[in-house]
Design an enzyme around this catalytic site. Sequence first.
Site, PDB file in Angstrom:
ATOM      1  N   ASP A  19       0.860  -1.185   0.000  1.00 41.85           N
ATOM      2  CA  ASP A  19       0.000   0.000   0.000  1.00 41.85           C
ATOM      3  C   ASP A  19       0.898   1.237   0.000  1.00 41.85           C
ATOM      4  O   ASP A  19       1.858   1.298   0.774  1.00 41.85           O
ATOM      5  CB  ASP A  19      -0.904   0.003   1.241  1.00 41.85           C
ATOM      6  CG  ASP A  19      -2.102   0.920   1.110  1.00 41.85           C
ATOM      7  OD1 ASP A  19      -1.907   2.117   0.806  1.00 41.85           O
ATOM      8  OD2 ASP A  19      -3.237   0.446   1.319  1.00 41.85           O
ATOM      9  N   GLN A  71      -6.893  -5.006  -4.183  1.00 37.04           N
ATOM     10  CA  GLN A  71      -7.833  -3.958  -3.790  1.00 37.04           C
ATOM     11  C   GLN A  71      -7.341  -2.555  -4.145  1.00 37.04           C
ATOM     12  O   GLN A  71      -8.140  -1.621  -4.208  1.00 37.04           O
ATOM     13  CB  GLN A  71      -8.071  -4.016  -2.277  1.00 37.04           C
ATOM     14  CG  GLN A  71      -8.636  -5.326  -1.784  1.00 37.04           C
ATOM     15  CD  GLN A  71     -10.048  -5.555  -2.237  1.00 37.04           C
ATOM     16  OE1 GLN A  71     -10.903  -4.687  -2.108  1.00 37.04           O
ATOM     17  NE2 GLN A  71     -10.303  -6.727  -2.799  1.00 37.04           N
ATOM     18  N   ALA A  72      -6.050  -2.395  -4.333  1.00 36.50           N
ATOM     19  CA  ALA A  72      -5.488  -1.066  -4.576  1.00 36.50           C
ATOM     20  C   ALA A  72      -6.032  -0.484  -5.877  1.00 36.50           C
ATOM     21  O   ALA A  72      -6.065  -1.164  -6.903  1.00 36.50           O
ATOM     22  CB  ALA A  72      -3.963  -1.143  -4.639  1.00 36.50           C
ATOM     23  N   TYR A  76     -13.431   5.370 -14.759  1.00 36.25           N
ATOM     24  CA  TYR A  76     -13.284   4.407 -13.669  1.00 36.25           C
ATOM     25  C   TYR A  76     -13.899   3.069 -14.038  1.00 36.25           C
ATOM     26  O   TYR A  76     -13.282   2.011 -13.877  1.00 36.25           O
ATOM     27  CB  TYR A  76     -13.930   4.971 -12.400  1.00 36.25           C
ATOM     28  CG  TYR A  76     -13.995   3.973 -11.268  1.00 36.25           C
ATOM     29  CD1 TYR A  76     -12.851   3.609 -10.569  1.00 36.25           C
ATOM     30  CD2 TYR A  76     -15.206   3.393 -10.900  1.00 36.25           C
ATOM     31  CE1 TYR A  76     -12.904   2.700  -9.530  1.00 36.25           C
ATOM     32  CE2 TYR A  76     -15.272   2.485  -9.858  1.00 36.25           C
ATOM     33  CZ  TYR A  76     -14.124   2.138  -9.182  1.00 36.25           C
ATOM     34  OH  TYR A  76     -14.179   1.220  -8.158  1.00 36.25           O
ATOM     35  N   LYS A 101     -11.820  -0.473 -14.599  1.00 37.16           N
ATOM     36  CA  LYS A 101     -12.124  -1.684 -13.837  1.00 37.16           C
ATOM     37  C   LYS A 101     -12.435  -2.856 -14.764  1.00 37.16           C
ATOM     38  O   LYS A 101     -12.006  -3.992 -14.525  1.00 37.16           O
ATOM     39  CB  LYS A 101     -13.296  -1.418 -12.887  1.00 37.16           C
ATOM     40  CG  LYS A 101     -12.906  -0.672 -11.622  1.00 37.16           C
ATOM     41  CD  LYS A 101     -12.012  -1.537 -10.761  1.00 37.16           C
ATOM     42  CE  LYS A 101     -11.611  -0.893  -9.477  1.00 37.16           C
ATOM     43  NZ  LYS A 101     -10.730  -1.760  -8.662  1.00 37.16           N
ATOM     44  N   ILE A 147     -29.404  15.900  -0.528  1.00 35.91           N
ATOM     45  CA  ILE A 147     -29.770  14.852  -1.479  1.00 35.91           C
ATOM     46  C   ILE A 147     -30.085  15.508  -2.814  1.00 35.91           C
ATOM     47  O   ILE A 147     -30.857  16.462  -2.878  1.00 35.91           O
ATOM     48  CB  ILE A 147     -30.990  14.050  -0.984  1.00 35.91           C
ATOM     49  CG1 ILE A 147     -30.601  13.191   0.231  1.00 35.91           C
ATOM     50  CG2 ILE A 147     -31.554  13.167  -2.096  1.00 35.91           C
ATOM     51  CD1 ILE A 147     -31.757  12.408   0.816  1.00 35.91           C
ATOM     52  N   PHE A 148     -29.449  15.019  -3.847  1.00 37.39           N
ATOM     53  CA  PHE A 148     -29.729  15.518  -5.191  1.00 37.39           C
ATOM     54  C   PHE A 148     -30.861  14.683  -5.786  1.00 37.39           C
ATOM     55  O   PHE A 148     -30.741  13.461  -5.901  1.00 37.39           O
ATOM     56  CB  PHE A 148     -28.474  15.442  -6.065  1.00 37.39           C
ATOM     57  CG  PHE A 148     -27.360  16.324  -5.564  1.00 37.39           C
ATOM     58  CD1 PHE A 148     -27.347  17.671  -5.863  1.00 37.39           C
ATOM     59  CD2 PHE A 148     -26.346  15.808  -4.775  1.00 37.39           C
ATOM     60  CE1 PHE A 148     -26.334  18.498  -5.391  1.00 37.39           C
ATOM     61  CE2 PHE A 148     -25.324  16.614  -4.302  1.00 37.39           C
ATOM     62  CZ  PHE A 148     -25.330  17.969  -4.615  1.00 37.39           C
ATOM     63  N   ARG A 156     -28.602  15.393 -10.392  1.00 39.94           N
ATOM     64  CA  ARG A 156     -27.285  15.607 -11.003  1.00 39.94           C
ATOM     65  C   ARG A 156     -27.230  14.892 -12.343  1.00 39.94           C
ATOM     66  O   ARG A 156     -27.627  13.729 -12.461  1.00 39.94           O
ATOM     67  CB  ARG A 156     -26.175  15.088 -10.088  1.00 39.94           C
ATOM     68  CG  ARG A 156     -25.986  15.930  -8.846  1.00 39.94           C
ATOM     69  CD  ARG A 156     -24.747  15.529  -8.079  1.00 39.94           C
ATOM     70  NE  ARG A 156     -24.814  14.153  -7.604  1.00 39.94           N
ATOM     71  CZ  ARG A 156     -23.972  13.625  -6.731  1.00 39.94           C
ATOM     72  NH1 ARG A 156     -22.986  14.361  -6.248  1.00 39.94           N
ATOM     73  NH2 ARG A 156     -24.084  12.371  -6.335  1.00 39.94           N
TER      74      ARG A 156
END
Length: 312
Positions: free
Chosen positions: A31, A72-73, A140, A144, A199-200, A264
């Site tokens: 890490d 997990q990194a 992202y 993944k 909350i949006f 949003r």
Amino acid sequence: MKVLVTGGAGFIGSHIVDQLIARGDQVVIVDNLSSGKESQVNPDAVFYNVDITSPDLHAVMEQERPEVVIHQAAQIHVNTSVDNPSLDANINILGSINLLEGCRKAGVKKVVYASSAAVYGTPAYLPVDERHPIGPLSGYGVSKYTVEHYLSVYHHLYGLNYTVLRYANVYGLRQDPRGEGGVISIFIDKVLGREPLTIFGDGEQTRDYIYVEDIARANLSAIERGDGEVLNVGTGVSTSLNEVVRLFDEIAGVKHEVNYGPDRAGDIKHSYFNNEKVRRVLDWEPRVSLREGLAKTYAYYQAEYRKMGKEQ
């Protein structure tokens, strides 16, 4: 068994490390502490402050020669992947390739990989199962999903076994409530600070919230099971933000002020998993209900805030 956990000082990784050590495994943590914390490093683990993109990673793996790697990194923030896609790809894709090369050279037998519901994008149907079309809406999600393909390639070329775990919305102890974390950790920060919740939209948007210790148990189960499988890890329960607020009111014994804003752009309205496959393949099931998990998390952060001298 010797297991190397990347990101083992982080939110999810530290829980995985704790459970591995509790069952008697030897654990090595890699890490760089960019988001993980040294205070979360289990003292019974061997710790290396090394970045997964660094060539030094290979030296660590050659020295330790783990049988299994739990990966997990990652760069975990969707907004960062949009604002700085090169950074996201460098960590999540190139860093993972660097890790897989280290696995190949060190004779690692299996990788358990943390993927995400973000690979699916806007659900075409609910609940989302593993056959659902892939349609990520951010870098992202792309990064993944890309690594899932590399795992398949390394299996076919080098015989490296793997299991992909696509996480739902994970929450719980050690998640940073002051960072760009999940909505529950952000809510807790506001609740303990006696600030209004924001909350949006209308609050009826739903997600699948899963407690971090249940996620950790799925990772441990995947060490021995699920070779070559892609598995959705969630509760299979759809919960609205308004219901989360109601539970916080109940747990804290206070009616919290909520400010509703406009929707949003790009936010997904409803998403939750079908978890039948992970139950069957890993002989696993979620054990912690949302109310129980929120109560544990609230109590943990309440104690942390008191240590910092903050009034509740």
